[in-house]
Design a protein around this motif. Sequence first.
Motif, PDB file in Angstrom:
ATOM      1  N   TYR A   1      47.948  80.929  27.353  1.00  0.00           N
ATOM      2  CA  TYR A   1      46.696  80.145  27.942  1.00  0.00           C
ATOM      3  C   TYR A   1      47.083  79.102  28.385  1.00  0.00           C
ATOM      4  N   LEU A   2      47.733  78.244  27.774  1.00  0.00           N
ATOM      5  CA  LEU A   2      48.091  76.967  28.632  1.00  0.00           C
ATOM      6  C   LEU A   2      49.186  76.931  29.760  1.00  0.00           C
ATOM      7  N   ASN A   3      49.864  77.989  29.648  1.00  0.00           N
ATOM      8  CA  ASN A   3      50.808  78.399  30.540  1.00  0.00           C
ATOM      9  C   ASN A   3      50.300  79.456  31.764  1.00  0.00           C
ATOM     10  N   GLN A   4      48.956  79.567  31.709  1.00  0.00           N
ATOM     11  CA  GLN A   4      48.353  80.453  32.791  1.00  0.00           C
ATOM     12  C   GLN A   4      48.534  79.868  34.069  1.00  0.00           C
ATOM     13  N   PHE A   5      48.618  78.581  34.267  1.00  0.00           N
ATOM     14  CA  PHE A   5      48.939  77.853  35.610  1.00  0.00           C
ATOM     15  C   PHE A   5      50.161  77.618  35.926  1.00  0.00           C
ATOM     16  N   PRO A   6      51.038  77.450  36.936  1.00  0.00           N
ATOM     17  CA  PRO A   6      52.204  77.217  37.144  1.00  0.00           C
ATOM     18  C   PRO A   6      52.607  75.728  36.846  1.00  0.00           C
ATOM     19  N   HIS A   7      53.344  75.150  36.115  1.00  0.00           N
ATOM     20  CA  HIS A   7      53.736  74.117  35.405  1.00  0.00           C
ATOM     21  C   HIS A   7      55.217  73.601  36.205  1.00  0.00           C
ATOM     22  N   PHE A   8      55.149  72.467  36.327  1.00  0.00           N
ATOM     23  CA  PHE A   8      56.421  71.616  37.014  1.00  0.00           C
ATOM     24  C   PHE A   8      56.788  70.369  36.477  1.00  0.00           C
ATOM     25  N   LYS A   9      57.958  69.778  36.817  1.00  0.00           N
ATOM     26  CA  LYS A   9      58.399  68.406  36.232  1.00  0.00           C
ATOM     27  C   LYS A   9      59.322  68.122  37.786  1.00  0.00           C
ATOM     28  N   THR A  10      59.040  66.754  37.908  1.00  0.00           N
ATOM     29  CA  THR A  10      59.840  66.031  38.732  1.00  0.00           C
ATOM     30  C   THR A  10      60.095  64.512  38.401  1.00  0.00           C
ATOM     31  N   GLN A  11      61.293  63.952  39.004  1.00  0.00           N
ATOM     32  CA  GLN A  11      61.889  62.763  38.544  1.00  0.00           C
ATOM     33  C   GLN A  11      61.157  61.623  39.574  1.00  0.00           C
ATOM     34  N   ILE A  12      60.452  60.637  39.318  1.00  0.00           N
ATOM     35  CA  ILE A  12      59.857  59.715  39.943  1.00  0.00           C
ATOM     36  C   ILE A  12      59.868  58.282  39.505  1.00  0.00           C
ATOM     37  N   GLN A  13      60.703  57.516  40.094  1.00  0.00           N
ATOM     38  CA  GLN A  13      60.781  55.943  39.650  1.00  0.00           C
ATOM     39  C   GLN A  13      61.476  56.120  38.203  1.00  0.00           C
ATOM     40  N   GLY A  14      62.079  56.987  37.953  1.00  0.00           N
ATOM     41  CA  GLY A  14      62.904  56.891  36.672  1.00  0.00           C
ATOM     42  C   GLY A  14      62.290  57.629  35.512  1.00  0.00           C
ATOM     43  N   LEU A  15      60.998  58.367  35.898  1.00  0.00           N
ATOM     44  CA  LEU A  15      60.245  59.294  34.900  1.00  0.00           C
ATOM     45  C   LEU A  15      60.263  60.426  35.248  1.00  0.00           C
TER      46      LEU A  15
ATOM     47  N   ILE B   1      57.908  63.278  35.646  1.00  0.00           N
ATOM     48  CA  ILE B   1      56.641  63.621  35.704  1.00  0.00           C
ATOM     49  C   ILE B   1      56.159  65.153  35.673  1.00  0.00           C
ATOM     50  N   HIS B   2      55.248  65.365  34.759  1.00  0.00           N
ATOM     51  CA  HIS B   2      54.790  66.861  34.612  1.00  0.00           C
ATOM     52  C   HIS B   2      53.586  67.036  35.576  1.00  0.00           C
ATOM     53  N   PHE B   3      53.407  68.358  36.088  1.00  0.00           N
ATOM     54  CA  PHE B   3      52.194  68.581  36.672  1.00  0.00           C
ATOM     55  C   PHE B   3      51.867  69.937  36.934  1.00  0.00           C
ATOM     56  N   ILE B   4      50.755  70.414  36.974  1.00  0.00           N
ATOM     57  CA  ILE B   4      50.219  71.674  37.156  1.00  0.00           C
ATOM     58  C   ILE B   4      50.213  71.609  38.730  1.00  0.00           C
ATOM     59  N   HIS B   5      50.574  72.736  39.526  1.00  0.00           N
ATOM     60  CA  HIS B   5      50.213  73.145  40.645  1.00  0.00           C
ATOM     61  C   HIS B   5      49.936  74.669  41.187  1.00  0.00           C
ATOM     62  N   VAL B   6      48.550  74.839  41.543  1.00  0.00           N
ATOM     63  CA  VAL B   6      48.004  76.019  41.774  1.00  0.00           C
ATOM     64  C   VAL B   6      47.623  75.827  43.319  1.00  0.00           C
ATOM     65  N   LYS B   7      48.415  77.077  43.783  1.00  0.00           N
ATOM     66  CA  LYS B   7      48.045  77.305  45.233  1.00  0.00           C
ATOM     67  C   LYS B   7      47.160  78.438  45.412  1.00  0.00           C
TER      68      LYS B   7
ATOM     69  N   VAL C   1      47.582  68.840  39.254  1.00  0.00           N
ATOM     70  CA  VAL C   1      47.213  68.088  38.104  1.00  0.00           C
ATOM     71  C   VAL C   1      48.297  67.758  37.271  1.00  0.00           C
ATOM     72  N   PRO C   2      48.434  66.364  37.367  1.00  0.00           N
ATOM     73  CA  PRO C   2      49.614  65.773  36.784  1.00  0.00           C
ATOM     74  C   PRO C   2      48.987  65.136  35.502  1.00  0.00           C
ATOM     75  N   SER C   3      50.119  65.276  34.553  1.00  0.00           N
ATOM     76  CA  SER C   3      49.944  64.576  33.209  1.00  0.00           C
ATOM     77  C   SER C   3      50.388  63.053  33.483  1.00  0.00           C
ATOM     78  N   LEU C   4      49.459  62.096  33.230  1.00  0.00           N
ATOM     79  CA  LEU C   4      49.842  60.635  33.728  1.00  0.00           C
ATOM     80  C   LEU C   4      50.895  60.140  32.963  1.00  0.00           C
ATOM     81  N   PRO C   5      51.944  59.281  33.600  1.00  0.00           N
ATOM     82  CA  PRO C   5      52.913  58.676  32.401  1.00  0.00           C
ATOM     83  C   PRO C   5      52.639  58.479  31.098  1.00  0.00           C
ATOM     84  N   GLY C   6      53.226  58.901  30.149  1.00  0.00           N
ATOM     85  CA  GLY C   6      53.220  58.551  28.690  1.00  0.00           C
ATOM     86  C   GLY C   6      52.246  59.530  28.161  1.00  0.00           C
ATOM     87  N   TYR C   7      51.720  60.432  29.040  1.00  0.00           N
ATOM     88  CA  TYR C   7      50.567  61.447  28.554  1.00  0.00           C
ATOM     89  C   TYR C   7      51.313  62.817  28.548  1.00  0.00           C
TER      90      TYR C   7
END
Length: 458
Positions: A120-134, A136-142, A189-195
Amino acid sequence: MGFASRVFVVVIALSVAVIFKQYRNLATPTPAPTINDLDQYWGPGDGKLYKENTAIKPFKIAYTTEVIEKLRSKLNDTPTFSKPLEGVSFEYGFNSNYLQEVLKYWKTDYLDKWSTREKYLNQFPHFKTQIQGLDIHFIHVKPKVSPDTKVFPLLLLHGWPGSVREFYDIIPKLTSKSEDKDFVFEVIVPSLPGYGWSQAAAKQGLSASRITLIMKRLMNRIGHPKFYVQGGDWGSVIGNQIAAFFPDNVLGVHLNMCGAMSQLAILKTIIASFKPSLFIDDRYIDFYYPALPRLKEIVIESGYMHLQATKPDTIGSALVGNPVGLAAYILEKFSTWTNPAYRELPDGGLLKYFTLDSLLDNIMIYYLTDSITTSQRIYLENFGVRELSAGFDRVQTKVPSACAKFKYELMHTIDWALRDIFINLVQTNHFEDGGHFAAMQLPTVLYNDIVEFVKKIQ
């Protein structure tokens, strides 16, 4: 005119001049800050050696059976709970009788179907990318629509103690065509840094105002230099600051926890309290006044904030890896922040709008990622002297703005005060139900309000 009369006139004139000068000082907005270090490094170690990997990589939520069974063993080894006082429900905090019911469901029914919840939690596409040393996880639904359909990028921002899980019911509504709109949204939908699955800062100072740049860069990297923003809780603070600091990049900002905390806003709130009907529709006066019970409610509910704004790592150490404490600490907020009257219910009213599965999904994100401590540090970063003295509460938001006011939100600000900050406030709607977690509690209501706002702009 006698001497005494002349003195009186002079005193009155000087008093008026002082009051007017003070009002002008209070009413003068703070200019949007100039961000000097656009590449500020938040990761561990020496930033001079850092070379950013701008790739966007697919990510999947996956945990081994060993991890889940270790959690089950912890839930099987719970402490001896103190019994609630006679006649007490949630007035003293999370009712220990009901907590045991939640824990029993968690370690049996919920964990028995973890593979289903993980899917269920994986039903949407999830991604990660590096920004300013972190990372960052996010959901991206087109949206899947024809090329002639209008598509607007929408950045959805959560807060604490929520997560990306708050938006799971509203994402399909936003990304699907429907009769109520001639456009759809592409949702990020990003997870805020540290979340959750977003890396936490290794350096001090990553406050909401600095997270704005990370979120803006994320949208730009995805390919959206212009976008809409929606948020609640910290998502509301960050969303508003993105709009205020980078107005050329934001098409509009929709918030479900609008606030204005400047001295002028407080003064206007006090003035309006003497005759609220002059400033507020009679139907909605009880959203704001009488002020004393609302102030009392904020005091009752803000103990967590004092802890997290001063010693986040101390309370974090008590909660990390501790499923019992984590559940009690977080779920109590989903009870009383949905409706303070739920303190009087033996189950905290948790199942009036939410399911245990949805609530435990959110708990699992904090537990599995060990992010409770790092999620709480934003309070200290934001309430520090440096951040509070920056005057960000007086930076005006010039882009089109909307405020959805759900009755049982922790606090509300009258429009007269809001308009000093949101100078292009095109929509304010009051809802007789709903609380702090609107996207999760009343997704259809929030969805309709977002669509109404975008229609007005487009």
